[in-house]
Motif scaffolding. Structure first.
Motif, PDB file in Angstrom:
ATOM      1  N   LEU A 448      -9.705 -10.980   0.936  1.00  0.00           N
ATOM      2  CA  LEU A 448      -8.983  -9.757   1.257  1.00  0.00           C
ATOM      3  C   LEU A 448      -9.605  -8.584   0.516  1.00  0.00           C
ATOM      4  N   VAL A 449      -9.481  -7.403   1.091  1.00  0.00           N
ATOM      5  CA  VAL A 449      -9.831  -6.156   0.406  1.00  0.00           C
ATOM      6  C   VAL A 449      -8.649  -5.214   0.556  1.00  0.00           C
ATOM      7  N   ASN A 450      -8.165  -4.698  -0.563  1.00  0.00           N
ATOM      8  CA  ASN A 450      -7.102  -3.698  -0.554  1.00  0.00           C
ATOM      9  C   ASN A 450      -7.701  -2.315  -0.760  1.00  0.00           C
ATOM     10  N   PHE A 451      -7.245  -1.358   0.031  1.00  0.00           N
ATOM     11  CA  PHE A 451      -7.669   0.031  -0.101  1.00  0.00           C
ATOM     12  C   PHE A 451      -6.476   0.836  -0.596  1.00  0.00           C
ATOM     13  N   GLU A 452      -6.665   1.549  -1.707  1.00  0.00           N
ATOM     14  CA  GLU A 452      -5.542   2.116  -2.453  1.00  0.00           C
ATOM     15  C   GLU A 452      -5.768   3.592  -2.792  1.00  0.00           C
ATOM     16  N   ILE A 453      -4.674   4.317  -2.904  1.00  0.00           N
ATOM     17  CA  ILE A 453      -4.701   5.645  -3.517  1.00  0.00           C
ATOM     18  C   ILE A 453      -4.388   5.489  -5.001  1.00  0.00           C
ATOM     19  N   VAL A 454      -5.236   6.064  -5.837  1.00  0.00           N
ATOM     20  CA  VAL A 454      -5.044   6.024  -7.291  1.00  0.00           C
ATOM     21  C   VAL A 454      -5.259   7.435  -7.839  1.00  0.00           C
ATOM     22  N   HIS A 455      -4.414   7.849  -8.766  1.00  0.00           N
ATOM     23  CA  HIS A 455      -4.519   9.174  -9.366  1.00  0.00           C
ATOM     24  C   HIS A 455      -4.999   9.069 -10.813  1.00  0.00           C
ATOM     25  N   TRP A 456      -5.700  10.086 -11.254  1.00  0.00           N
ATOM     26  CA  TRP A 456      -6.389  10.090 -12.541  1.00  0.00           C
ATOM     27  C   TRP A 456      -5.450   9.978 -13.741  1.00  0.00           C
ATOM     28  N   ASP A 457      -4.184  10.416 -13.576  1.00  0.00           N
ATOM     29  CA  ASP A 457      -3.295  10.532 -14.730  1.00  0.00           C
ATOM     30  C   ASP A 457      -2.432   9.292 -14.964  1.00  0.00           C
ATOM     31  N   VAL A 458      -2.620   8.214 -14.161  1.00  0.00           N
ATOM     32  CA  VAL A 458      -1.716   7.069 -14.262  1.00  0.00           C
ATOM     33  C   VAL A 458      -2.283   5.937 -15.113  1.00  0.00           C
ATOM     34  N   GLU A 466     -10.033  -2.914  -4.289  1.00  0.00           N
ATOM     35  CA  GLU A 466     -10.815  -4.017  -4.836  1.00  0.00           C
ATOM     36  C   GLU A 466     -10.801  -5.217  -3.902  1.00  0.00           C
ATOM     37  N   VAL A 467     -11.706  -6.156  -4.205  1.00  0.00           N
ATOM     38  CA  VAL A 467     -11.843  -7.398  -3.463  1.00  0.00           C
ATOM     39  C   VAL A 467     -10.979  -8.472  -4.111  1.00  0.00           C
ATOM     40  N   LEU A 468     -10.276  -9.239  -3.277  1.00  0.00           N
ATOM     41  CA  LEU A 468      -9.481 -10.382  -3.733  1.00  0.00           C
ATOM     42  C   LEU A 468     -10.096 -11.634  -3.123  1.00  0.00           C
ATOM     43  N   LEU A 469     -10.622 -12.528  -3.961  1.00  0.00           N
ATOM     44  CA  LEU A 469     -11.330 -13.710  -3.490  1.00  0.00           C
ATOM     45  C   LEU A 469     -10.380 -14.880  -3.305  1.00  0.00           C
ATOM     46  N   ASN A 470     -10.522 -15.568  -2.180  1.00  0.00           N
ATOM     47  CA  ASN A 470      -9.680 -16.695  -1.781  1.00  0.00           C
ATOM     48  C   ASN A 470     -10.228 -17.978  -2.396  1.00  0.00           C
ATOM     49  N   ASP A 471      -9.361 -18.768  -3.058  1.00  0.00           N
ATOM     50  CA  ASP A 471      -9.824 -20.003  -3.698  1.00  0.00           C
ATOM     51  C   ASP A 471      -9.969 -21.162  -2.716  1.00  0.00           C
ATOM     52  N   GLY A 472      -9.554 -20.970  -1.457  1.00  0.00           N
ATOM     53  CA  GLY A 472      -9.765 -21.988  -0.443  1.00  0.00           C
ATOM     54  C   GLY A 472      -8.745 -23.110  -0.418  1.00  0.00           C
ATOM     55  N   SER A 473      -7.688 -23.024  -1.190  1.00  0.00           N
ATOM     56  CA  SER A 473      -6.688 -24.087  -1.222  1.00  0.00           C
ATOM     57  C   SER A 473      -5.741 -23.957  -0.029  1.00  0.00           C
ATOM     58  N   PRO A 474      -5.011 -25.038   0.316  1.00  0.00           N
ATOM     59  CA  PRO A 474      -4.056 -24.952   1.429  1.00  0.00           C
ATOM     60  C   PRO A 474      -3.002 -23.870   1.233  1.00  0.00           C
ATOM     61  N   ASP A 475      -2.608 -23.644  -0.011  1.00  0.00           N
ATOM     62  CA  ASP A 475      -1.751 -22.516  -0.358  1.00  0.00           C
ATOM     63  C   ASP A 475      -2.621 -21.534  -1.140  1.00  0.00           C
ATOM     64  N   PRO A 476      -3.292 -20.637  -0.454  1.00  0.00           N
ATOM     65  CA  PRO A 476      -4.344 -19.841  -1.093  1.00  0.00           C
ATOM     66  C   PRO A 476      -3.848 -19.016  -2.268  1.00  0.00           C
ATOM     67  N   LYS A 477      -4.696 -18.936  -3.266  1.00  0.00           N
ATOM     68  CA  LYS A 477      -4.492 -18.036  -4.390  1.00  0.00           C
ATOM     69  C   LYS A 477      -5.704 -17.109  -4.467  1.00  0.00           C
ATOM     70  N   PHE A 478      -5.427 -15.860  -4.866  1.00  0.00           N
ATOM     71  CA  PHE A 478      -6.463 -14.838  -4.864  1.00  0.00           C
ATOM     72  C   PHE A 478      -6.753 -14.361  -6.277  1.00  0.00           C
ATOM     73  N   THR A 479      -8.037 -14.284  -6.590  1.00  0.00           N
ATOM     74  CA  THR A 479      -8.472 -13.759  -7.878  1.00  0.00           C
ATOM     75  C   THR A 479      -9.116 -12.397  -7.670  1.00  0.00           C
ATOM     76  N   ARG A 480      -9.071 -11.595  -8.716  1.00  0.00           N
ATOM     77  CA  ARG A 480      -9.610 -10.233  -8.674  1.00  0.00           C
ATOM     78  C   ARG A 480     -10.712 -10.121  -9.717  1.00  0.00           C
ATOM     79  N   PRO A 481     -11.969 -10.310  -9.313  1.00  0.00           N
ATOM     80  CA  PRO A 481     -13.061 -10.211 -10.289  1.00  0.00           C
ATOM     81  C   PRO A 481     -13.132  -8.850 -10.970  1.00  0.00           C
TER      82      PRO A 481
END
Length: 703
Positions: A448-458, A466-481
């Motif tokens: 998955l890739v999420n596209f986000e609005i982010v402000h400088w002051d937060v 960012e990219v979320l990588l799929n671990d390939g399991s039947p119940d997928p879990k996503f990591t964020r490098p």
């Protein structure tokens, strides 16, 4: 003498034939267009409308199309078209990747002359002529006025050569049920809802009807394609929606077949209603164009914002700014995703079948890792630091560092900070506008890739694009490098920066077999398009704007091979909110088209699918695996994703790097039985059609 010619001469000598090489080549070309050849000849017209400046320079080492053809291999099916082999392409520093053909010295498209403007784009071959067409929509609630020339929505037929014809009115695409003008259509996605072989469309609106009179009377509509590039609306086609003044705005729409019954369904994401988020909805299609609401019946019900426990645990309605559907665990059933705005949790519902075969959904937003990232240190927020400086006695303020000197602290009322709520996890997520599905790392699992609005002051707690990588399991879990590790680092060239990443795409622009990333950032000073190329080690490097895509306030995106030369081009809209003359906003929200100038010299395969009796005809949800040169790539036919229904052409494009031969193509059709078909020894550098139940590919055309 070129090596292909030498091979041809050798074959003549060995066979003692008195046939010229040119004659043999001509015969092979004729076989590509002969309407009587059913062994692999095309059933669509061959498109050759490619401008001269898209072809390789004669002085380059890469052969042009004709010279790259080779004699048929006697060990391969004689019905195959000629083998085409090129050296392969890969972008490197200093190499031109794209040219703006809408503006500037390279202008050759007529989009500006037509006056095309908008911020929501889609690419689809709506008339079935083999060329991807373009839809463009604005955000105005008013109808198109044909008499006065005021236009907000465009359906543009691709004529080839980066030229388009405005067919919005004659196609009947914006027909109204009453009144005058063209119907309001903010979100548009295409699919074959009645399985007659012609693409239909869903059109939705985002604006709340105004009780004072601004309501145009337009509603969600299904328009049916007639097969000749025109559309119709009927009383029999309907969506079961309640229309009242408080109706929440639609923010996302995706066609999907959630129960694999062969009929397309519709997943819709809603934004805020009257001051509070609303329930997203799943509508089941019956194959005729009618839909029924099955949201609660399949387990997708969320809760209104009444109980603290509901919204703090992520059980409440989201302000959904973009809906997406794709199969994340390769079980043949699509997961449903909601992109949550307002720093709230994103939503992921995983599909499964019960003992009776019925499909239902389980909420896996939290345990999948999709809801938000793990950065929850609210004390990095400059507003929080300022609050604690002004109110040091407040809860948890002890030890919070003061803000930097350039950040003004005048009063707590001037801060973007609620000390009671903004320290809690449900307010430390992101402003997600778009989520897309793609196997980024070619491991066979959809990421998955999420596209986000982010402000400088937060600070660093607001989830970034960012990219979320799929671990390939039947119940997928996503990591964020993380963007640092992946090379997705940007410099906005200002202290008060804002990342306005509302739209984006993943595609292989240089045909090297690795997926690249385009981020559309808009509606704030200094925002633009960011193109990142994936490198062999899996990290990314930005393609500079002077050789890449130079486009300010990129809002709206469509990817397709618009000129038919074997690589993917890019159309981008232009956001004008918060425009200032000093930063160079365009006079209108004009759409710019960027011609790909590198990929046409590489190797590729384009795959169009047609579903059979138990599959939706557009094959939305089908999974295609292409193996060539020791690499297997996976793509899924999409029915729209993200913010206001982004959709690219349904034909899948695979870059092949240096591989001139495709060893295997595997299609997993989205029917109840998950039918699998394999095709071997497929010619590269062609567009092919794979029809469910037919054993041989149909070769359609080549550049």
């Amino acid at each position: 003498m070129r090596w292909a010619s030498l091979l041809c001469l050798a074959s003549l000598l060995l066979a003692f034939l008195v046939v010229g090489c040119s004659g043999a080549t001509a015969g092979a070309d004729d076989a590509l267009t002969d309407p009587g050849d059913t062994s692999g000849a095309p059933d669509l017209p061959v498109s050759q409308d490619v401008s001269q400046d898209t072809q390789p320079d004669p002085g380059e080492s890469v052969d042009v199309f004709e010279d790259a053809r080779e004699p048929a291999d006697p060990g391969i099916d004689a019905n195959l078209p000629p083998r085409i082999c090129r050296a392969g392409t890969a972008w490197g520093p200093g190499t031109r990747a794209f040219t703006n053909v809408t503006a500037g010295e390279g202008a050759s498209s007529n989009l500006r002359a037509l006056g095309v403007a908008g911020v929501r784009l889609g690419a689809v071959d709506f008339d079935g002529d083999g060329r991807p067409d373009l839809t463009v929509r604005g955000h105005t609630v008013a109808r198109d006025d044909w008499d006065e020339g005021v236009r907000y929505t465009w359906l543009l037929r691709n004529l080839g050569g980066m030229q388009f014809q405005d067919v919005t009115r004659p196609s009947n695409f914006l027909a109204v049920r009453d009144g005058q003008g063209g119907r309001v259509a903010h979100a548009v996605v295409f699919g074959d809802v009645n399985n007659d072989g012609h693409l239909d469309a869903f059109t939705g609106i985002t604006m709340n009807p105004d009780p004072k009179g601004a309501d145009t009377g337009d509603r969600f509509e299904i328009v049916l394609g007639n097969g000749d590039g025109t559309f119709r609306m009927t009383q029999e086609v309907a969506l079961p929606l309640v229309w009242e003044a408080w109706r929440p705005p639609l923010m996302g729409a995706s066609f999907t077949d959630f129960d694999a019954d062969g009929n397309l369904d519709l997943w819709i994401g809603y934004g805020n209603g009257p001051g509070a988020p609303e329930q997203d909805r799943l509508y089941r299609g019956d194959g005729t164009g009618r839909f029924e609401d099955v949201t609660e019946a399949v387990g997708l019900k969320t809760q209104p914002w009444l109980l603290v426990s509901h919204y703090e645990q992520g059980l409440a309605h989201r302000t959904d700014y973009g809906s997406t559907a794709c199969d994340l665990n390769n079980d043949g059933l699509p997961e449903l995703l909601s992109s949550g705005y307002g720093r709230y949790f994103n939503g992921l519902w995983q599909a499964g079948r019960d003992g009776d075969g019925r499909v239902s959904y389980a909420d896996r937003s939290m345990d999948s890792g999709f809801a938000s990232d793990e950065r929850t240190d609210w004390t990095t927020n400059l507003n929080a630091q300022c609050y604690c400086k002004l109110r040091p006695e407040a809860e948890d303020c002890a030890g919070v560092p003061p803000p930097p000197g350039y950040f003004s602290c005048t009063s707590t009322g001037a801060l973007r900070w609620s000390h009671d709520a903004d320290r809690k996890p449900y307010r430390l997520g992101g402003n997600t506008f778009t989520t897309l599905c793609a196997d980024i790392d070619n491991d066979g699992h959809v990421d998955l890739v999420n596209f986000e609005i982010v402000h400088w002051d937060v600070g660093d707690t607001s989830d970034p694009t960012e990219v979320l990588l799929n671990d390939g399991s039947p119940d997928p879990k996503f990591t964020r490098p993380g963007n640092q590790a992946m090379g997705l680092v940007r410099d906005f060239k200002r202290l008060d920066w804002n990342a306005g990443d509302m739209t984006g795409a993943v595609f292989d622009f240089d045909n090297d077999g690795l997926k690249d990333l385009l981020i559309g950032s808009s509606d704030y000073p200094g925002t633009r398009a960011f193109l990142f190329r994936q490198q062999p080690d899996g990290t990314f490097v930005e393609v500079p704007v002077d050789v890449g895509i130079d486009h300010k306030r990129a809002h709206g995106i469509a990817i397709a091979d618009f000129d038919g030369d074997g690589d993917l081009d890019v159309a981008l809209g232009h956001g004008r909110s918060r425009c200032e003359a000093a930063e160079g906003c365009y006079p209108t929200a004009e759409v710019h088209l960027f011609r790909n100038d590198i990929g046409q010299d590489g190797n590729w395969l384009r795959v169009a699918l047609e579903g059979g009796a138990q599959t939706n005809r557009a094959a939305i949800g089908a999974r295609v695996e292409v193996t060539a040169g020791g690499r297997t790539q996976v793509q899924e036919v999409g029915g729209g994703y993200g913010h206001l229904a982004i959709q690219h052409e349904l034909t899948l494009h695979f870059g092949l790097g240096e591989a001139c031969d495709v060893d295997r193509v595997v299609v997993r059709w989205p029917d109840r039985d998950r039918t699998v078909q394999e095709f071997h020894d497929v010619r590269a550098n062609y567009r092919i059609r794979l029809t469910q139940g037919r054993s041989d590919p149909q070769y359609l055309d080549a550049p």
